[in-house]
Motif scaffolding. Structure first.
Motif, PDB file in Angstrom:
ATOM      1  N   PRO A 214      -0.440   3.367  -5.804  1.00 46.61           N
ATOM      2  CA  PRO A 214      -0.856   2.272  -4.919  1.00 46.61           C
ATOM      3  C   PRO A 214       0.277   1.562  -4.192  1.00 46.61           C
ATOM      4  O   PRO A 214       0.017   0.589  -3.490  1.00 46.61           O
ATOM      5  CB  PRO A 214      -1.568   1.308  -5.871  1.00 46.61           C
ATOM      6  N   GLY A 215       1.515   2.024  -4.338  1.00 47.07           N
ATOM      7  CA  GLY A 215       2.579   1.343  -3.601  1.00 47.07           C
ATOM      8  C   GLY A 215       3.498   2.335  -2.943  1.00 47.07           C
ATOM      9  O   GLY A 215       4.700   2.147  -2.933  1.00 47.07           O
ATOM     10  N   ALA A 216       2.957   3.411  -2.402  1.00 43.39           N
ATOM     11  CA  ALA A 216       3.827   4.464  -1.904  1.00 43.39           C
ATOM     12  C   ALA A 216       3.234   5.094  -0.658  1.00 43.39           C
ATOM     13  O   ALA A 216       2.022   5.155  -0.498  1.00 43.39           O
ATOM     14  CB  ALA A 216       4.011   5.530  -2.976  1.00 43.39           C
TER      15      ALA A 216
ATOM     16  N   VAL B  86      -7.769  -6.399   2.109  1.00 43.70           N
ATOM     17  CA  VAL B  86      -6.531  -6.970   1.569  1.00 43.70           C
ATOM     18  C   VAL B  86      -5.803  -5.868   0.827  1.00 43.70           C
ATOM     19  O   VAL B  86      -6.384  -5.186  -0.001  1.00 43.70           O
ATOM     20  CB  VAL B  86      -6.839  -8.069   0.536  1.00 43.70           C
ATOM     21  N   CYS B  87      -4.522  -5.726   1.107  1.00 47.49           N
ATOM     22  CA  CYS B  87      -3.779  -4.712   0.368  1.00 47.49           C
ATOM     23  C   CYS B  87      -3.428  -5.247  -1.010  1.00 47.49           C
ATOM     24  O   CYS B  87      -2.808  -6.302  -1.141  1.00 47.49           O
ATOM     25  CB  CYS B  87      -2.495  -4.317   1.098  1.00 47.49           C
ATOM     26  N   LEU B  88      -3.872  -4.536  -2.020  1.00 50.44           N
ATOM     27  CA  LEU B  88      -3.519  -4.902  -3.389  1.00 50.44           C
ATOM     28  C   LEU B  88      -2.550  -3.870  -3.976  1.00 50.44           C
ATOM     29  O   LEU B  88      -2.483  -3.673  -5.182  1.00 50.44           O
ATOM     30  CB  LEU B  88      -4.777  -5.023  -4.255  1.00 50.44           C
ATOM     31  N   GLY B  89      -1.818  -3.201  -3.113  1.00 48.79           N
ATOM     32  CA  GLY B  89      -0.799  -2.255  -3.572  1.00 48.79           C
ATOM     33  C   GLY B  89       0.328  -2.976  -4.299  1.00 48.79           C
ATOM     34  O   GLY B  89       0.398  -4.209  -4.297  1.00 48.79           O
ATOM     35  N   THR B  90       1.215  -2.195  -4.885  1.00 50.14           N
ATOM     36  CA  THR B  90       2.242  -2.775  -5.759  1.00 50.14           C
ATOM     37  C   THR B  90       3.130  -3.776  -5.040  1.00 50.14           C
ATOM     38  O   THR B  90       3.349  -4.890  -5.520  1.00 50.14           O
ATOM     39  CB  THR B  90       3.121  -1.659  -6.349  1.00 50.14           C
ATOM     40  N   ALA B  91       3.659  -3.375  -3.899  1.00 56.70           N
ATOM     41  CA  ALA B  91       4.580  -4.256  -3.186  1.00 56.70           C
ATOM     42  C   ALA B  91       3.863  -5.531  -2.769  1.00 56.70           C
ATOM     43  O   ALA B  91       4.402  -6.635  -2.887  1.00 56.70           O
ATOM     44  CB  ALA B  91       5.155  -3.544  -1.969  1.00 56.70           C
ATOM     45  N   CYS B  92       2.639  -5.396  -2.289  1.00 55.98           N
ATOM     46  CA  CYS B  92       1.882  -6.570  -1.862  1.00 55.98           C
ATOM     47  C   CYS B  92       1.541  -7.440  -3.065  1.00 55.98           C
ATOM     48  O   CYS B  92       1.568  -8.670  -2.990  1.00 55.98           O
ATOM     49  CB  CYS B  92       0.626  -6.158  -1.108  1.00 55.98           C
ATOM     50  N   HIS B  93       1.233  -6.806  -4.189  1.00 57.95           N
ATOM     51  CA  HIS B  93       0.949  -7.585  -5.396  1.00 57.95           C
ATOM     52  C   HIS B  93       2.132  -8.474  -5.744  1.00 57.95           C
ATOM     53  O   HIS B  93       1.973  -9.666  -5.998  1.00 57.95           O
ATOM     54  CB  HIS B  93       0.626  -6.654  -6.570  1.00 57.95           C
ATOM     55  N   ASN B 127      -5.209   0.055  -1.292  1.00 56.01           N
ATOM     56  CA  ASN B 127      -3.974   0.181  -2.025  1.00 56.01           C
ATOM     57  C   ASN B 127      -2.926   0.811  -1.151  1.00 56.01           C
ATOM     58  O   ASN B 127      -2.955   1.996  -0.904  1.00 56.01           O
ATOM     59  CB  ASN B 127      -4.186   1.022  -3.275  1.00 56.01           C
ATOM     60  N   CYS B 128      -2.038  -0.004  -0.668  1.00 57.38           N
ATOM     61  CA  CYS B 128      -0.913   0.399   0.155  1.00 57.38           C
ATOM     62  C   CYS B 128      -1.326   1.034   1.475  1.00 57.38           C
ATOM     63  O   CYS B 128      -1.940   2.083   1.526  1.00 57.38           O
ATOM     64  CB  CYS B 128       0.042   1.352  -0.554  1.00 57.38           C
ATOM     65  N   VAL B 129      -0.968   0.367   2.543  1.00 59.97           N
ATOM     66  CA  VAL B 129      -1.207   0.914   3.867  1.00 59.97           C
ATOM     67  C   VAL B 129       0.112   1.385   4.468  1.00 59.97           C
ATOM     68  O   VAL B 129       0.198   1.654   5.655  1.00 59.97           O
ATOM     69  CB  VAL B 129      -1.897  -0.113   4.780  1.00 59.97           C
ATOM     70  N   GLY B 130       1.145   1.465   3.641  1.00 61.98           N
ATOM     71  CA  GLY B 130       2.432   1.977   4.099  1.00 61.98           C
ATOM     72  C   GLY B 130       3.287   0.939   4.794  1.00 61.98           C
ATOM     73  O   GLY B 130       4.312   1.257   5.357  1.00 61.98           O
ATOM     74  N   ALA B 131       2.847  -0.296   4.743  1.00 67.62           N
ATOM     75  CA  ALA B 131       3.605  -1.350   5.401  1.00 67.62           C
ATOM     76  C   ALA B 131       4.202  -2.289   4.357  1.00 67.62           C
ATOM     77  O   ALA B 131       4.280  -3.494   4.564  1.00 67.62           O
ATOM     78  CB  ALA B 131       2.704  -2.116   6.373  1.00 67.62           C
ATOM     79  N   CYS B 132       4.653  -1.716   3.250  1.00 67.17           N
ATOM     80  CA  CYS B 132       5.173  -2.502   2.123  1.00 67.17           C
ATOM     81  C   CYS B 132       6.267  -3.460   2.554  1.00 67.17           C
ATOM     82  O   CYS B 132       6.435  -4.522   1.976  1.00 67.17           O
ATOM     83  CB  CYS B 132       5.719  -1.592   1.044  1.00 67.17           C
ATOM     84  N   ALA B 133       7.045  -3.045   3.553  1.00 65.66           N
ATOM     85  CA  ALA B 133       8.136  -3.892   4.000  1.00 65.66           C
ATOM     86  C   ALA B 133       7.600  -5.194   4.593  1.00 65.66           C
ATOM     87  O   ALA B 133       8.339  -6.159   4.726  1.00 65.66           O
ATOM     88  CB  ALA B 133       8.995  -3.163   5.025  1.00 65.66           C
ATOM     89  N   PRO B 136       2.951  -9.559   2.000  1.00 64.46           N
ATOM     90  CA  PRO B 136       1.622  -9.005   1.790  1.00 64.46           C
ATOM     91  C   PRO B 136       0.872  -8.760   3.111  1.00 64.46           C
ATOM     92  O   PRO B 136       1.063  -9.494   4.064  1.00 64.46           O
ATOM     93  CB  PRO B 136       0.913 -10.106   0.987  1.00 64.46           C
ATOM     94  N   VAL B 137       0.040  -7.743   3.127  1.00 58.17           N
ATOM     95  CA  VAL B 137      -0.641  -7.400   4.376  1.00 58.17           C
ATOM     96  C   VAL B 137      -2.167  -7.378   4.229  1.00 58.17           C
ATOM     97  O   VAL B 137      -2.699  -7.194   3.145  1.00 58.17           O
ATOM     98  CB  VAL B 137      -0.186  -6.031   4.937  1.00 58.17           C
ATOM     99  N   VAL B 138      -2.805  -7.588   5.356  1.00 58.74           N
ATOM    100  CA  VAL B 138      -4.261  -7.518   5.444  1.00 58.74           C
ATOM    101  C   VAL B 138      -4.598  -6.626   6.617  1.00 58.74           C
ATOM    102  O   VAL B 138      -3.909  -6.658   7.640  1.00 58.74           O
ATOM    103  CB  VAL B 138      -4.865  -8.927   5.674  1.00 58.74           C
TER     104      VAL B 138
END
Ligand SMILES: Cc1cc2nc3c(=O)[nH]c(=O)nc-3n(C[C@H](O)[C@H](O)[C@H](O)COP(=O)(O)O)c2cc1C
Ligand code: FES
Lengths: 616, 158
Positions: A214-216, B86-93, B127-133, B136-138
């Protein structure tokens, strides 16, 4: 359009190489990060400006390209052939960029991160990198077949078909020591050899583009940045393995990956590089794309095959290997998309060349997505065996100003957290597994002193509890229990002994679950307990030193360190920070809602998360 | 056994259904692709379409139900006109997605997974839209909005 043989491919490549030397191209990063920062609008603005300035579109080109990596500073641009790298480019810069860069090949200094040396390789973010899988990102338009061909595309297939033959191609891959990039690190050659004796037709080669972590986003960037490399890799694999059919399984959330792959496949088919009698030989192979439906477990090999067959994507026990009875019970080899993208490199350059990159037993490079609390984040490709510290402190530029490094999390939900000592560790399959984490797919999250290991364990456990397919009892029953206990710990209702309980339950799960999801689900819990036990015990008694878990601390401002800048006061949503301009600030514990905003805002380390009981 | 949603407007115009089904061959492996096609066209899986699909593929209705319940992108309830994800990926979390989700729930008056009565919005997670940088993103439909905080959240066109 169809290439009837290798000579036609070579002729076309030569023709493309003889292109007008005066051509210049602006390549706009079309990676997911830059798209999110507006690179699509930028591309449109640049094209408009180019039309307005009357540049010859045949000689002054503008196109999207694959992920340039430094997502943090997007939208990014690269000027070809000058190699100038520009960052943070806005549509309002379009006229200047078109006039100065595209028109005259000159640098726009204010948009360059390093005008002295304007290539991106001069930046510390790129210095230690070795871009093999990403070598065409920034160099080609991923939707252009000609661009792929002109940059050495399909050289490897020609070598395999007309020089090596299937046995030699398989030998090259086997001897290269290439290991699966989807997480497990299983040697591809062993899998391929297991298929040679299998009976049944048709045989299948499958590519795993499910990218469940989920973070990649490295697989996504590959499928969108150089889709033909995956297609060529599969074609070479099919040739070596005697497979007639291939399927690329792509995660539901990646429509652009699907579109790019389909375009790549259509382009290859139109040129006789897929379909019947490829390049005039008797080798026939065709490829299609299947989209997932949104389920993490479908990344698991047997679940993925069930999903392609039109069933629920649940895993099965692997009494029989997929190489003997996989998709529709036919011999099948499944590899991650990045594994496939390595195949053309190995087929063309040979195993010795490949083994010369990376570390012993871990040859080649790996693409990582670096996220979290470092100064630079983005997409990174490093030789395997590079020290974790190089990734964090050189490529990542270290953690943000004023913060301290705490841990890296690698491998996503199947991986684990490693403490500061991990900075000395070589980044490869074996060392990470040994340390209790895992390479996984290559997602790396850097945590600083404000990130809480218990919270991270709860996050991944919660994710997995949601995604467990429910087929096997240990996974279905244990994950919600683990999540519950971890949630209690992060909400201040932890009990003494919770940590031991978690350790025991997680250990059981590891030993009894049916598939890799459950077996590795314990890793985030066990690794954080192993390295951060003290913080777990603190949570049992209602304290979070990272200031992350709401209600488990009170921020206290150290008057000796406070510089009276007021940034904590500005961000506090509850009006809990007191003190006038130029005065040192204080926190009213009673008003604090525990959001942690002040801790993050303080650039001077002056705010600590204190135990509630210690604050009057 | 999934029930049809009582609140769902079942008066969906299914005239195009036949053509949609016949765009793919009647083979079992087309089950998920066809369910996805139906979902895209009608923003949910209308009961009648599910039955039509079962007939077209010659698969038991139970199997079609089972598969349609397994995958998260498929829904038996109509989704809103706009999807707020809402992105609930790791980086956004790590960068505050939980608080962002709370704020959005408050703003839209919806819990995660719900669609408003007026059918305008559905609140979902990704989960993660690839915009971790940019965490948090929506995502609003296909548009990514990054680096969200209280201020920029207020500026979202919701
Ligand atoms: C729960 C679970 C999820 C997985 N998700 C992925 C994935 O998203 N992508 C992937 O390539 N492999 C994933 N795998 C690993 C695959 O089962 C398989 O080992 C891999 O695709 C083989 O290719 P490789 O050897 O080239 O890595 C997953 C495994 C498990 C147990
Ligand atoms: S985790 Fe949210 S964009 Fe990657």
């Amino acid at each position: 359009m169809r290439f009837e043989g290798p000579a036609a491919v070579a002729a076309r490549r030569e023709e493309l190489a003889r292109k007008d030397p005066d051509v210049r191209t602006l390549r706009v990063c079309g990676g997911p990060g830059c798209l999110a920062s507006g690179s699509r609008e930028l591309l449109a603005a640049l094209k408009e400006a180019a039309v307005a300035s009357g540049l010859d579109p045949a000689k002054r080109r503008i196109s999207f390209t694959g992920c340039l990596g430094l997502c943090e500073r997007g939208p990014l641009l690269e000027l070809d052939p000058e190699g100038h790298f520009l960052r943070g480019v806005a549509p309002s810069d379009a006229a200047e960029v078109v006039g100065t860069a595209l028109g005259e090949g000159k640098l726009v200094p204010r948009l360059s991160p390093n005008p002295e040396s304007p290539e991106k390789e001069s930046l510390e973010f790129y210095g230690p990198q070795k871009r093999l899988i990403m070598r065409r990102f920034g160099k080609i338009d991923p939707e252009s077949f000609d661009d792929y061909l002109a940059t050495g595309g399909y050289e490897a297939l020609v070598i395999s078909l007309f020089e090596s033959g299937p046995a030699e191609t398989l030998r090259r891959v086997a001897e290269s020591g290439l290991r699966g990039r989807g997480g497990g690190g299983f040697p591809a050659g062993l899998k391929w050899k297991a298929m040679t004796g299998a009976k049944g037709t048709p045989r299948y080669v499958l590519a795993n583009g499910d990218e469940g972590d989920p973070g990649a986003f490295m697989n996504r960037s590959l499928m969108e940045g150089d889709p033909l490399a995956v297609v060529e890799g599969l074609t070479i694999g099919a040739f070596a393995l005697g497979a007639e059919r291939g399927i690329i399984y792509v995660r539901n959330e990646y429509p652009l990956s699907v579109a790019r792959l389909e375009k790549a496949i259509a382009g290859a088919r139109a040129r006789g590089l897929l379909g019947e009698n490829i390049l005039g030989t008797d080798f026939s192979f065709d490829l299609s794309v299947t989209e997932g439906g949104g389920a993490f477990v479908c990344g698991e090999s047997t679940a993925l095959m069930a999903s392609i067959e039109g069933r629920e994507g649940t895993p099965r026990v692997k009494y029989v290997r997929s190489t003997e009875a996989g998709l529709w019970d036919k011999p099948t080899v499944l590899q991650n998309v990045e594994t496939w993208a390595n195949v053309p490199l190995i087929a063309a350059n040979g195993p010795e060349w490949f083994k010369g990159i990376g570390a012993k037993g871990n040859p080649g490079t790996k693409v990582f997505s670096l996220a979290g609390e470092t100064r630079n984040t983005g997409l990174v490709e490093l030789p395997l065996g590079t020290k974790v510290g190089v990734l964090v402190n050189v490529v990542g530029g270290g953690v943000r100003k004023g913060r301290r490094f705490k841990a890296i999390q690698s491998g996503g939900p199947s991986g684990g957290c490693l403490p500061e000592s991990a900075l000395e560790l070589p980044l490869d399959f074996d060392h990470l597994t040994e340390a209790g984490a895992m390479m996984g797919s290559g997602g790396i999250i850097v945590m600083d002193d404000l990130s809480c290991p218990v919270d991270v364990a709860r996050y991944f456990t919660g994710f997995l509890a949601e995604e467990s397919c429910g087929k096997c009892v240990p996974c279905r029953e244990a994950l919600p229990v683990l999540r519950e206990v971890l949630s209690d710990l992060t909400r201040g209702s932890g009990r003494k002994g919770d940590t031991d309980f978690l350790e025991k339950q997680a250990g059981l799960l590891k030993e009894t679950a049916l598939c890799g999801l459950g077996q590795s689900a314990a890793n985030p819990v066990l690794s954080t307990i192993r390295h951060f036990r003290e913080e777990y015990l603190e949570h049992e008694s209602g304290y979070c030193r990272s200031g992350r878990c709401r209600g488990l601390y009170v921020p206290v401002i150290d008057p000796g360190a406070c510089r009276a800048c007021g940034s904590c006061q500005k961000v506090c949503p509850a009006g809990a920070v007191g003190g006038k301009k130029k005065e040192k600030r204080t926190v009213a514990a009673g008003k604090c809602v525990g959001c942690g905003a002040c801790l993050k805002a303080c650039a001077f380390f002056a705010i600590r998360a204190e135990r509630k009981e210690h604050v009057g | 056994m999934p029930k049809t949603n009582p609140g769902a407007p079942e008066a969906v115009d299914l005239t195009g259904l036949r053509g949609l089904l016949e765009s793919r061959p009647p083979e079992a492996r087309e089950l998920l692709p066809l369910l996805r096609d139906i979902q895209t066209r009608y923003r949910h899986l209308p009961e009648e379409a599910v039955r039509g699909l079962s007939e077209y593929l010659g698969l038991p209705l139970a199997r079609v139900y089972a598969v349609s319940r397994f995958y998260k992108s498929l829904s038996r309830v109509p989704k809103g006109e706009r999807l707020v994800k809402v992105c609930l990926g790791t980086a956004c979390h790590l960068r505050g997605a939980p608080a962002l989700l709370e704020a959005l729930e408050g703003k839209l008056g919806l819990a995660l997974g719900e669609t408003g009565k007026d059918g305008r919005f559905t609140l979902e997670s990704v989960n993660c839209v690839g915009a971790c940088a940019l965490a948090p993103v929506v995502m609003l439909d296909d548009e990514v909005h990054g680096k969200l905080n209280d201020e920029s959240l207020a500026d979202l066109p919701l």
